[in-house]
Design an enzyme around this catalytic site. Structure first.
Site, PDB file in Angstrom:
ATOM      1  N   ARG A 124      43.010  21.479  46.106  1.00 56.30           N
ATOM      2  CA  ARG A 124      43.059  22.900  46.439  1.00 56.30           C
ATOM      3  C   ARG A 124      43.408  23.648  45.172  1.00 56.30           C
ATOM      4  NH1 ARG A 124      48.667  23.996  49.794  1.00 56.30           N
ATOM      5  NH2 ARG A 124      48.615  25.990  48.710  1.00 56.30           N
ATOM      6  N   GLU A 163      48.820  32.058  47.896  1.00 55.03           N
ATOM      7  CA  GLU A 163      49.755  31.597  46.862  1.00 55.03           C
ATOM      8  C   GLU A 163      49.135  31.657  45.468  1.00 55.03           C
ATOM      9  OE1 GLU A 163      52.678  28.684  49.457  1.00 55.03           O
ATOM     10  OE2 GLU A 163      51.133  27.751  48.217  1.00 55.03           O
ATOM     11  N   GLU A 316      55.211  32.118  55.324  1.00 55.19           N
ATOM     12  CA  GLU A 316      55.295  30.672  55.503  1.00 55.19           C
ATOM     13  C   GLU A 316      56.731  30.199  55.345  1.00 55.19           C
ATOM     14  OE1 GLU A 316      52.813  28.101  53.191  1.00 55.19           O
ATOM     15  OE2 GLU A 316      51.067  29.420  53.317  1.00 55.19           O
ATOM     16  N   TRP A 324      56.214  17.640  50.401  1.00 60.33           N
ATOM     17  CA  TRP A 324      55.839  17.631  48.993  1.00 60.33           C
ATOM     18  C   TRP A 324      57.017  17.390  48.045  1.00 60.33           C
ATOM     19  CZ3 TRP A 324      58.639  21.786  47.488  1.00 60.33           C
ATOM     20  CH2 TRP A 324      58.795  22.849  48.405  1.00 60.33           C
ATOM     21  N   GLU A 364      48.739  17.145  53.772  1.00 57.40           N
ATOM     22  CA  GLU A 364      49.910  17.726  54.426  1.00 57.40           C
ATOM     23  C   GLU A 364      50.132  17.155  55.825  1.00 57.40           C
ATOM     24  OE1 GLU A 364      50.448  22.033  52.394  1.00 57.40           O
ATOM     25  OE2 GLU A 364      48.662  21.829  53.644  1.00 57.40           O
ATOM     26  N   PHE A 366      52.194  15.032  56.869  1.00 61.38           N
ATOM     27  CA  PHE A 366      53.601  14.859  57.237  1.00 61.38           C
ATOM     28  C   PHE A 366      54.403  16.151  57.106  1.00 61.38           C
ATOM     29  CE2 PHE A 366      52.489  10.396  56.207  1.00 61.38           C
ATOM     30  CZ  PHE A 366      52.835   9.832  57.423  1.00 61.38           C
ATOM     31  N   HIS A 367      53.738  17.252  56.772  1.00 57.20           N
ATOM     32  CA  HIS A 367      54.424  18.540  56.739  1.00 57.20           C
ATOM     33  C   HIS A 367      54.636  18.992  58.182  1.00 57.20           C
ATOM     34  CE1 HIS A 367      55.380  22.718  55.939  1.00 57.20           C
ATOM     35  NE2 HIS A 367      55.340  22.497  54.643  1.00 57.20           N
TER      36      HIS A 367
END
Length: 682
Positions: A124, A163, A316, A324, A364, A366-367
């Site tokens: 990304r 971001e 967010e 992370w 992501e 496991f986010h």
């Protein structure tokens, strides 16, 4: 070069929250899931009280699977489905994450690191803001979305990119950097003078000889590095502005924003703030750090200040663990609630999370998310439902403002310049000092606005300058006017060192402030690892019992100021360390060292007392881990610690969260919060 401004709709977000109350929700990525999942999503959103979701952030490859081949049918269905269930949409342009085909077909759109390595597509943020090809493709997809959805009833806000913080050192950036420099300086001779290029034989014949500050044999020219940081922030801002203008040109009247990242170092948010209709931010404090709660309060005060005091959006945050960090600690249900209420206390009228449904695949996976892998029958989802109910109870707070009589000066270019190597010490960190000074006010329940150098300070009774390396004449004049008008000013070490090009101001330091602070210096020195003792002079009757200095000190001479403390030994033994100087109707304090917390607190208390500034509760210092903030008519009390705490509350109040009466004394269990309204004010 300046980014062209556009007419802002600064009250458009207020219109939304007056209708919905506090917005609650998060990033929603339906393109990652089969169609049958969408119906479950919206039903559970309604159950949780979700009223706003961000859609489309990472959807470019789904919307445009091949160049100019567009597929909006799925997004049409998603927006219609959300609208049918009464859920508003913050529609994002998907331009933060281009599809792989863009980088493969046009490798010049991919960023290059300082070592000259071109980064690959497939993750990304794989774009350079300097690339004309990237910007053309990004503008094309953003324009197509805006033309299609500008009047869709579900779309209540627009979200450009995601971001912004990309940086590029390649040939695309070099070309744009040269154009930016030519616009800034006009001639190569003017640039050479500003950069001081006679040092190390760096003088340039032409702008075409200049490259970004790539990996070099030794230190980079600090003026070149500073200007490249300015250019990078501008280049990213241009990407935002191009897409924002396309949205406006398509007839969209909803507020347009993007998500900032606190004190992230690649964008100068003072320059960006005027380009968004509402300030939005992503916040991921690490609660393993003992100062996490006060540090994130500083970020929230920054967001409120960037918007001129208007309510802002927490775009967010994590409901539990991130994925992370090397080691990711989860939040408890109480902690997730407390983090959200803290943001509301400091001005947020939207509380959102990344993300709605936890991703099954990808980086992501496991986010944490509001709806975990295990589904709705979970502690996390039940906590989300409870938070939604809490936020509905806080509708009376919507639109309220936090009134501050203390200003804290912070500046990105000054931070950039102060971070360059080749200094007396690399241990003096601008943000760390800002956090320390702000924390002392946080512990006293005193609201703080952040301001940029040169801002009008007439509304403030106390002005703090923890570490501002660059001080220009307008900033010095604003500080002088504030003190002469009766304000208390406190200036920290290694401030007022350099000019706008990072060149050292010659003469006794701080050159532009020395008459104001009544001292002058001749040397900045790194201090030994062992703390240097500071004496407390007899005239400092409110000083600490003992005091120390670390990191950096200055060899000062008192030129009219009263000396409150001196260096006790070492290279600076006997030299003034902390001083006080009366000017006009106000007073200026100067700290010629990184003073210990007790000494810093004593100076700040002196300044607050002189200006008559007190906290929102009677206690001079709040109990450990307790936060107190007044927003409008509401007094927020938050216990971030692990022990029960008690706070004095003058007069009878009602807690909006529990509907309980509170009179005289508030008792806060660990992780508890109260939002108190005076009963006679209801």
């Amino acid at each position: 070069m300046a980014v062209t401004p556009h007419p802002r709709r600064i009250d458009a977000f207020g219109e939304l929250t007056r209708e919905l109350g506090i917005c609650f929700g998060g990033d929603y990525n339906p393109e990652q899931w089969p169609r049958e999942v969408w119906d479950e999503d919206v039903e559970l959103m309604v159950r949780a009280g979700v009223n706003l979701v961000t859609v489309g952030v990472f959807s470019w490859a789904r919307l445009e699977p091949s160049p100019r081949e567009r597929d909006f049918a799925w997004l049409d269905e998603v927006l219609d489905l959300l609208h049918t269930h009464g859920i508003a949409v913050d529609l994002a342009t998907p331009t933060a994450s281009p599809p792989p085909w863009l980088g493969i077909l046009h490798p010049e759109t991919l960023p290059v690191n300082p070592d000259g390595v071109r980064l690959a597509a497939g993750s990304r943020n794989q774009f350079t803001p300097a690339s004309r090809v990237y910007r053309e493709h990004a503008l094309s997809i953003a324009t197509a979305m805006a033309e299609r959805y500008a009047t869709h009833p579900a779309v209540r806000m627009w979200h450009v990119g995601n971001e912004f913080g990309q940086i590029d050192f390649g040939d695309e950036a070099a070309r744009e950097f040269r154009l930016w420099l030519a616009d800034r300086y006009g001639t190569i001779d003017a640039l050479n003078d500003a950069w001081g290029t006679l040092v190390w034989a760096q003088r340039y014949r032409d702008f075409e000889e200049i490259v970004p500050p790539r990996r070099m044999p030794y230190l980079v020219n600090p003026a070149q590095s500073l200007d490249f940081r300015r250019y990078t922030s501008w280049a990213l801002q241009r990407v935002f502005a191009e897409q924002r203008d396309a949205i406006r040109d398509a007839g969209a009247t909803q507020p347009v924003t993007t998500n900032f990242m606190g004190f992230e170092p690649l964008t100068d948010l003072w320059e960006w703030a005027g380009d968004v209709d509402v300030v939005a931010d992503d916040q991921y404090p690490d609660h393993a750090a003992p100062t996490a709660s006060s540090d994130i309060a500083l970020v929230q005060d920054l967001m409120r200040s960037l918007g001129g005091g208007r309510p802002w959006v927490l775009m967010e945050q994590a409901v539990s663990a991130t994925s992370w960090r090397p080691h990711n600690l989860p939040k408890s249900r109480d902690r997730a609630r407390l983090d959200s209420l803290q943001a509301v206390a400091r001005g947020a009228d939207a509380i959102c999370f990344f993300q709605w449904r936890q991703a099954r695949t990808g980086a992501e996976r496991f986010h944490s998310a509001l709806l975990p892998h295990a589904g709705a029958d979970t502690e996390v989802f039940e906590g989300a439902c409870a938070l939604g109910a809490d936020l509905q109870r806080l509708r009376p707070v919507v639109g309220g403002r936090v009134a501050a009589s203390v200003a804290l000066v912070f500046d990105w270019p000054s931070r950039w310049a102060a971070d360059e190597p080749g200094r007396p010490t690399e241990r003096l960190d601008t943000l760390e000092q800002v956090q320390r000074w702000h924390r002392a006010l946080w512990r006293r329940g005193i609201a703080v606005d952040l301001v940029r150098p040169g801002a009008d300070l007439s509304a403030y009774r106390v002005v703090l300058v923890p570490h501002t390396y660059i001080v220009e004449t307008d900033a010095a004049a604003a500080l002088r006017a504030a003190v002469q008008g009766g304000a208390s000013l406190v200036v920290g070490p290694f401030s007022g060192v350099a000019d706008v090009n990072a060149g050292i101001l010659t003469g006794r330091s701080p050159v532009l402030l020395r008459d104001l602070v009544g001292i002058s210096g001749e040397e900045w020195v790194g201090l030994p690892d062992a703390p240097t003792p500071l004496t407390v002079e007899a005239g400092w009757t409110t000083g600490p019992a003992t005091a120390e200095a670390t990191v950096l000190g200055e060899r000062l001479r008192a030129d009219g100021a009263d000396v409150l403390s001196r260096f006790g030994d070492g290279h600076l033994a006997g030299a003034p360390a902390i001083t006080r100087h009366r000017v006009g109707d106000g007073t200026a304090w100067y700290l010629g060292a990184v003073a210990s917390d007790d000494a810093l607190a004593a100076v700040l208390d002196d300044a607050l007392d002189a200006a008559g500034v007190t906290g929102v509760v009677p206690e001079r210092v709040l109990p450990d881990d307790v936060e107190a903030v007044r927003r409008g008519d509401a007094l927020f009390l938050l216990n971030h610690g692990l022990a029960t705490r008690h706070v004095t509350v003058p007069g009878p109040h009602r807690d909006l969260l529990s509907d309980a009466d509170v009179d005289g004394r508030a008792t806060l269990a660990p992780g508890a919060a109260m939002v108190l309204i005076e009963r006679h004010a209801e």
